[in-house]
Motif scaffolding. Structure first.
Motif, PDB file in Angstrom:
ATOM      1  N   ARG A   1      -3.986  11.082  18.308  1.00 51.14           N
ATOM      2  CA  ARG A   1      -4.531  11.857  19.485  1.00 51.14           C
ATOM      3  C   ARG A   1      -5.405  13.018  18.898  1.00 51.14           C
ATOM      4  O   ARG A   1      -6.336  13.334  19.537  1.00 51.14           O
ATOM      5  CB  ARG A   1      -3.308  12.269  20.145  1.00 51.14           C
ATOM      6  N   ALA A   2      -4.889  13.417  17.656  1.00 53.96           N
ATOM      7  CA  ALA A   2      -5.715  14.786  17.069  1.00 53.96           C
ATOM      8  C   ALA A   2      -7.362  14.239  16.936  1.00 53.96           C
ATOM      9  O   ALA A   2      -7.910  15.079  17.019  1.00 53.96           O
ATOM     10  CB  ALA A   2      -4.970  15.119  16.000  1.00 53.96           C
ATOM     11  N   ILE A   3      -7.346  13.012  16.847  1.00 55.42           N
ATOM     12  CA  ILE A   3      -8.967  12.522  16.595  1.00 55.42           C
ATOM     13  C   ILE A   3      -9.350  11.946  17.999  1.00 55.42           C
ATOM     14  O   ILE A   3     -10.631  11.428  17.562  1.00 55.42           O
ATOM     15  CB  ILE A   3      -9.177  11.529  15.215  1.00 55.42           C
ATOM     16  N   GLY A   4      -8.684  11.881  19.028  1.00 59.55           N
ATOM     17  CA  GLY A   4      -9.188  11.409  20.036  1.00 59.55           C
ATOM     18  C   GLY A   4      -8.886   9.903  20.115  1.00 59.55           C
ATOM     19  O   GLY A   4      -9.643   9.264  20.973  1.00 59.55           O
ATOM     20  N   ALA A   5      -8.118   9.196  19.266  1.00 58.07           N
ATOM     21  CA  ALA A   5      -7.937   7.630  19.392  1.00 58.07           C
ATOM     22  C   ALA A   5      -7.032   7.475  20.321  1.00 58.07           C
ATOM     23  O   ALA A   5      -5.935   8.015  20.592  1.00 58.07           O
ATOM     24  CB  ALA A   5      -7.847   7.288  17.901  1.00 58.07           C
ATOM     25  N   THR A   6      -7.157   6.253  20.729  1.00 60.43           N
ATOM     26  CA  THR A   6      -6.075   5.695  21.883  1.00 60.43           C
ATOM     27  C   THR A   6      -5.200   4.916  20.986  1.00 60.43           C
ATOM     28  O   THR A   6      -5.448   4.377  20.089  1.00 60.43           O
ATOM     29  CB  THR A   6      -6.999   4.604  22.734  1.00 60.43           C
TER      30      THR A   6
ATOM     31  N   ALA B   1       7.757  11.276  25.109  1.00 60.43           N
ATOM     32  CA  ALA B   1       7.973  11.663  24.045  1.00 60.43           C
ATOM     33  C   ALA B   1       7.129  11.122  22.825  1.00 60.43           C
ATOM     34  O   ALA B   1       6.790  11.954  21.973  1.00 60.43           O
ATOM     35  CB  ALA B   1       9.495  11.512  23.826  1.00 60.43           C
ATOM     36  N   LEU B   2       7.169   9.828  22.835  1.00 55.94           N
ATOM     37  CA  LEU B   2       6.264   8.959  21.776  1.00 55.94           C
ATOM     38  C   LEU B   2       4.941   9.518  21.816  1.00 55.94           C
ATOM     39  O   LEU B   2       4.091   9.856  20.879  1.00 55.94           O
ATOM     40  CB  LEU B   2       6.547   7.602  21.960  1.00 55.94           C
ATOM     41  N   GLY B   3       4.388   9.735  23.076  1.00 56.59           N
ATOM     42  CA  GLY B   3       2.921  10.155  23.478  1.00 56.59           C
ATOM     43  C   GLY B   3       1.883   9.186  23.151  1.00 56.59           C
ATOM     44  O   GLY B   3       0.689   9.177  22.692  1.00 56.59           O
ATOM     45  N   CYS B   4       2.494   7.955  23.418  1.00 58.43           N
ATOM     46  CA  CYS B   4       1.500   6.722  23.188  1.00 58.43           C
ATOM     47  C   CYS B   4       0.663   6.519  24.571  1.00 58.43           C
ATOM     48  O   CYS B   4       0.934   6.881  25.697  1.00 58.43           O
ATOM     49  CB  CYS B   4       2.189   5.566  23.103  1.00 58.43           C
ATOM     50  N   ASP B   5      -0.394   5.656  24.428  1.00 57.00           N
ATOM     51  CA  ASP B   5      -1.373   5.311  25.475  1.00 57.00           C
ATOM     52  C   ASP B   5      -0.881   4.091  26.040  1.00 57.00           C
ATOM     53  O   ASP B   5      -0.817   3.873  27.524  1.00 57.00           O
ATOM     54  CB  ASP B   5      -2.862   5.250  25.266  1.00 57.00           C
ATOM     55  N   PHE B   6      -0.601   3.042  25.177  1.00 56.39           N
ATOM     56  CA  PHE B   6      -0.058   1.713  25.832  1.00 56.39           C
ATOM     57  C   PHE B   6       1.204   1.312  24.956  1.00 56.39           C
ATOM     58  O   PHE B   6       1.278   1.928  23.702  1.00 56.39           O
ATOM     59  CB  PHE B   6      -1.078   0.804  25.433  1.00 56.39           C
TER      60      PHE B   6
ATOM     61  N   ALA C   1       6.140   8.502  16.816  1.00 56.15           N
ATOM     62  CA  ALA C   1       5.501   9.972  17.478  1.00 56.15           C
ATOM     63  C   ALA C   1       4.740  10.540  16.446  1.00 56.15           C
ATOM     64  O   ALA C   1       3.629  11.203  17.104  1.00 56.15           O
ATOM     65  CB  ALA C   1       6.710  10.866  17.628  1.00 56.15           C
ATOM     66  N   ARG C   2       4.809  10.574  15.219  1.00 53.56           N
ATOM     67  CA  ARG C   2       3.995  11.096  14.302  1.00 53.56           C
ATOM     68  C   ARG C   2       2.574  10.369  14.288  1.00 53.56           C
ATOM     69  O   ARG C   2       1.560  10.830  14.299  1.00 53.56           O
ATOM     70  CB  ARG C   2       4.658  10.972  12.979  1.00 53.56           C
ATOM     71  N   LEU C   3       2.622   9.109  14.267  1.00 53.28           N
ATOM     72  CA  LEU C   3       1.540   8.267  14.227  1.00 53.28           C
ATOM     73  C   LEU C   3       0.503   8.470  15.589  1.00 53.28           C
ATOM     74  O   LEU C   3      -0.581   8.558  15.299  1.00 53.28           O
ATOM     75  CB  LEU C   3       1.851   6.841  14.169  1.00 53.28           C
TER      76      LEU C   3
ATOM     77  N   LEU D   1      -8.039   8.059   8.734  1.00 51.88           N
ATOM     78  CA  LEU D   1      -8.062   8.623  10.366  1.00 51.88           C
ATOM     79  C   LEU D   1      -9.598   9.521  10.294  1.00 51.88           C
ATOM     80  O   LEU D   1      -9.445  10.605  10.550  1.00 51.88           O
ATOM     81  CB  LEU D   1      -7.189   9.561  10.778  1.00 51.88           C
ATOM     82  N   THR D   2     -10.425   8.656  10.203  1.00 52.17           N
ATOM     83  CA  THR D   2     -11.798   9.246  10.426  1.00 52.17           C
ATOM     84  C   THR D   2     -12.357   9.224  11.745  1.00 52.17           C
ATOM     85  O   THR D   2     -11.560   8.533  12.791  1.00 52.17           O
ATOM     86  CB  THR D   2     -12.871   8.224   9.514  1.00 52.17           C
ATOM     87  N   PRO D   3     -13.482   9.880  11.970  1.00 51.10           N
ATOM     88  CA  PRO D   3     -13.810  10.289  13.457  1.00 51.10           C
ATOM     89  C   PRO D   3     -14.208   8.642  14.231  1.00 51.10           C
ATOM     90  O   PRO D   3     -14.386   8.501  15.332  1.00 51.10           O
ATOM     91  CB  PRO D   3     -15.075  10.821  13.304  1.00 51.10           C
ATOM     92  N   GLU D   4     -14.358   7.552  13.182  1.00 53.86           N
ATOM     93  CA  GLU D   4     -14.842   6.252  13.805  1.00 53.86           C
ATOM     94  C   GLU D   4     -13.583   5.358  14.318  1.00 53.86           C
ATOM     95  O   GLU D   4     -13.628   4.615  14.898  1.00 53.86           O
ATOM     96  CB  GLU D   4     -15.302   5.309  12.531  1.00 53.86           C
ATOM     97  N   VAL D   5     -12.503   6.080  14.093  1.00 56.28           N
ATOM     98  CA  VAL D   5     -11.308   5.472  14.414  1.00 56.28           C
ATOM     99  C   VAL D   5     -11.218   5.555  15.952  1.00 56.28           C
ATOM    100  O   VAL D   5     -10.797   6.817  16.393  1.00 56.28           O
ATOM    101  CB  VAL D   5     -10.048   5.860  13.697  1.00 56.28           C
TER     102      VAL D   5
END
Ligand code: PMP
Length: 411
Positions: free
Chosen positions: A193-198, A216-221, A186-188, A163-167
């Motif tokens: 989300r913590a690195i701003g990835a969709t 609850a899962l916190g997914c975007d799609f 949810a964990r994934l 999970l680098t900033p490029e992701v």
């Protein structure tokens, strides 16, 4: 499942003989059967309400529109989406993922970016990312599946380095269609989300089998197919957070999704219309709403427990069949309602063909998981996948058939 006989009575197709034997349908991972309620919803629509939606002011068109939009609201409730406008009707999981790849990814990704996915993805959640990465100069990286004898789980420890900033995008399956692994969605999503990835969840194998709560899962799609959750083929859903969908350029353009058109150009309606160009699949969307009603009446917790119970029985009984290798999580690890296995000396296609003589519907092959198969050192597996109408007695039919096959080929 408190009343299995009653549940089975809801599915007309189950009550038939195949090759002179009672049908034992264990191919639910490929597609589920349909209860009378869903079949009736289709017939009712075509016999009473059939009309085009949204554009008509006559009674039938208004009834069809109400039923179609009612189904959208029903499905929003089914996955606990905040707003029915977050539900886009598609042909299925494959189309839903392709919309994200075409519309979101091509607009948001650039050379040097990384799309992170896993080694256990179905081709539908893999090839679209490879294609978009090639088009924009991004790279696809994979969260490993744990080792050879592996429990088939994801290597969560690898996330720290992956999970680098490029992701910019994390796309993963909720339940593996080959391994049966249940990923900690949810964990994934939280890590991404913590690195701003969709995030994109492929919920094809989980949607009809467990409670799904997109908030609850916190997914975007989130993408799924109606046909794997007691609904019709040809209908599926792309869930997306409203803010994302309203900004997203449409993948397809045409009638029904425009505010205004001139000879010079056009402007788009907000979601969901902007992502549903042309006449939608009205009847199947309505029947998918009926499938949601049906599954919620039975209870998704009860279905999940039943699937899990059958998978555990199958694992125990299959593990003592000579020459068999069971694939995927063991030892009480989270596992969905399917079991894949391989015989050292019998090809999966032979297994499925012989089992068919015993009335069994199984699936054999690479299950659209070719890279995973290679990683596991296999060309194919046989898969038995369970659902709410399957019984423990059917697992005995499976085991007896596999013993017959082993004896025929190996002696
Ligand atoms: N993802 C997974 C995990 C699946 O099992 C499937 C169906 N086998 C798909 C995606 C594709 O679904 P569909 O063919 O309905 O688009």
């Amino acid at each position: 499942m408190s009343d299995l006989a009653r549940t089975r009575a809801d599915f007309p197709i189950l009550h038939q003989q195949v090759n002179g034997k009672p049908l034992v349908y264990l191919d639910n991972g490929a597609t589920s059967q349909k209860p009378r309620r869903v079949i009736d919803a289709l017939v009712h629509y075509y016999e009473r309400d059939n009309s085009n939606v949204h554009r008509g002011l006559h009674a039938l068109s208004m009834r069809a529109t109400d039923a179609y939009e009612g189904a959208r609201a029903r499905i929003a409730k089914f996955i606990h989406a905040a707003d029915p406008a977050e539900i886009i009707f598609t042909r299925g999981t494959t189309e839903s993922i392709n919309i994200v790849a075409h519309s979101w990814a091509r607009a948001h990704l650039k050379a040097g970016d990384v799309i992170l996915t896993t080694e256990m993805e179905h081709h539908s959640n893999l090839v679209p990312w490879q294609q978009v990465a090639r088009a924009v100069g991004a790279t696809v990286r994979y969260i490993p599946v744990l080792g050879a004898d592996a429990e088939g789980g994801l290597d969560y420890a690898a996330l720290d380095t992956l999970l680098t900033p490029e992701v910019k995008l994390l796309a993963f399956t909720h339940i593996s269609n080959t391994l049966g692994t249940i990923n900690d969605a949810a964990r994934l999503c939280a890590r991404a989300r913590a690195i701003g990835a969709t995030t994109v969840i492929d919920a094809a194998q989980s949607i009809g089998h467990a409670r799904i709560d997109v908030q609850a899962l916190g997914c975007d799609f989130l993408a799924f197919s109606g046909h794997k959750m007691c609904g019709p083929t040809g209908i599926g859903v792309l869930y997306g957070r409203r803010a994302l969908l309203d900004q997203l350029a449409p993948d397809e353009t045409g009638g029904g999704m425009v505010v205004s058109v001139t000879y010079e150009g056009a402007t788009w309606k907000p979601s969901p219309e902007r992502h549903e160009a042309g006449t939608p699949n009205i009847a199947d969307a309505i029947a998918l709403g009926a499938a949601c009603d049906y599954l919620d009446e039975i209870g998704r917790d009860a279905i999940a427990a039943h699937d899990h119970h059958l998978a555990q029985i199958a694992m125990e009984k299959l593990s003592v069949v000579p020459g068999i290798r069971i694939i995927g999580p063991r030892g009480g690890q989270p596992r969905g309602g399917l079991v894949s296995f391989a015989f050292a000396e019998v090809h999966a296609h032979d297994v499925v063909t012989f089992a068919d003589e015993d009335g069994l519907a199984l699936r054999g092959g690479h299950h659209c998981n070719q890279p995973l198969m290679r990683k596991l050192g296999l060309t194919s597996t046989t898969r038995a996948s369970f659902y709410l109408y399957n019984t423990a007695a059917e697992i005995d039919v499976l085991v007896a058939s596999l013993r017959r096959i082993q004896k025929f080929f190996v002696g």
